[in-house]
Design a protein around this motif. Structure first.
Motif, mmCIF file in Angstrom:
data_model
loop_
_atom_site.group_PDB
_atom_site.id
_atom_site.type_symbol
_atom_site.label_atom_id
_atom_site.label_comp_id
_atom_site.label_asym_id
_atom_site.label_seq_id
_atom_site.Cartn_x
_atom_site.Cartn_y
_atom_site.Cartn_z
ATOM 1 N N LYS A 26 0.726 -1.118 -0.063
ATOM 2 C CA LYS A 26 0.074 0.012 0.087
ATOM 3 C C LYS A 26 0.868 1.301 0.082
ATOM 4 N N ASP A 27 1.876 1.253 1.032
ATOM 5 C CA ASP A 27 2.719 2.421 0.985
ATOM 6 C C ASP A 27 3.547 2.964 -0.317
ATOM 7 N N GLU A 28 3.936 1.568 -1.164
ATOM 8 C CA GLU A 28 4.728 1.743 -2.042
ATOM 9 C C GLU A 28 3.706 2.177 -3.371
ATOM 10 N N CYS A 29 2.446 1.753 -3.452
ATOM 11 C CA CYS A 29 1.658 2.255 -4.185
ATOM 12 C C CYS A 29 1.161 3.823 -4.240
ATOM 13 N N ILE A 30 1.071 4.168 -2.654
ATOM 14 C CA ILE A 30 0.530 5.505 -2.489
ATOM 15 C C ILE A 30 1.794 6.406 -3.159
ATOM 16 N N GLU A 31 3.039 5.975 -2.717
ATOM 17 C CA GLU A 31 4.165 6.853 -3.187
ATOM 18 C C GLU A 31 4.071 7.030 -4.670
ATOM 19 N N ALA A 32 4.145 5.859 -5.449
ATOM 20 C CA ALA A 32 4.495 5.672 -6.612
ATOM 21 C C ALA A 32 3.387 6.736 -7.443
ATOM 22 N N LEU A 33 1.891 6.416 -7.101
ATOM 23 C CA LEU A 33 0.964 7.195 -7.656
ATOM 24 C C LEU A 33 1.018 8.692 -7.516
ATOM 25 N N SER A 34 1.339 9.038 -6.165
ATOM 26 C CA SER A 34 1.743 10.512 -5.873
ATOM 27 C C SER A 34 2.886 10.982 -6.760
ATOM 28 N N LYS A 35 3.893 10.185 -7.006
ATOM 29 C CA LYS A 35 4.991 10.950 -7.494
ATOM 30 C C LYS A 35 4.589 10.901 -9.208
ATOM 31 N N HIS A 36 4.262 9.803 -9.654
ATOM 32 C CA HIS A 36 4.244 9.445 -11.117
ATOM 33 C C HIS A 36 2.760 9.818 -11.902
ATOM 34 N N ALA A 37 1.827 9.975 -10.834
ATOM 35 C CA ALA A 37 0.525 10.092 -11.453
ATOM 36 C C ALA A 37 -0.108 11.426 -10.885
ATOM 37 N N ILE A 43 -6.405 10.277 -1.551
ATOM 38 C CA ILE A 43 -7.345 9.565 -2.513
ATOM 39 C C ILE A 43 -6.824 7.959 -2.808
ATOM 40 N N THR A 44 -5.620 7.711 -3.033
ATOM 41 C CA THR A 44 -5.152 6.406 -3.256
ATOM 42 C C THR A 44 -5.469 5.478 -1.906
ATOM 43 N N SER A 45 -5.135 6.100 -0.793
ATOM 44 C CA SER A 45 -5.380 5.414 0.532
ATOM 45 C C SER A 45 -6.786 4.980 0.475
ATOM 46 N N THR A 46 -7.835 5.798 0.140
ATOM 47 C CA THR A 46 -9.080 5.629 0.354
ATOM 48 C C THR A 46 -9.585 4.738 -0.711
ATOM 49 N N VAL A 47 -9.278 4.648 -1.670
ATOM 50 C CA VAL A 47 -9.800 3.793 -2.899
ATOM 51 C C VAL A 47 -8.889 2.359 -2.392
#
Length: 92
Positions: A26-37, A43-47
């Motif tokens: 989850k943390d890696e995904c949140i970071e990746a989407l924040s940085k790259h998208a 939002i990512t955390s909630t979804v």
């Protein structure tokens, strides 16, 4: 407005699924989407949390498998490090 919000949430869900394919937590995904998208971490955390609620069994199995794979990778990295150290030591 509701249609665009639903489309945005659907896009975030799709990107989270891509993160799962790359074995991110989850943390890696949140970071990746924040940085790259440029997606807000909240939002990512909630979804992600909603996906966990809807797919509890999948996420339990994913977490268990991810933990097991992380341990295997850590063991492999340690083995390689020890081999390099032993090889370097025998060269001296």
């Amino acid at each position: 407005m509701a249609d665009s919000s639903a489309a945005y949430i659907h896009m975030v869900q799709h990107l989270i699924e891509k993160c799962l394919i790359f074995h991110m937590n989850k943390d890696e995904c949140i970071e990746a989407l924040s940085k790259h998208a440029n997606i807000s971490p909240i939002i990512t955390s909630t979804v992600w949390k909603e996906l966990e609620k809807e797919n509890r069994e999948f996420f339990e199995a994913y977490s268990e498998c991810k933990g097991r794979n992380d341990r295997i990778l850590a063991e492999e990295e340690t083995r390689k490090l020890i081999q390099r150290m032993m090889s370097k030591h025998s060269d001296d």
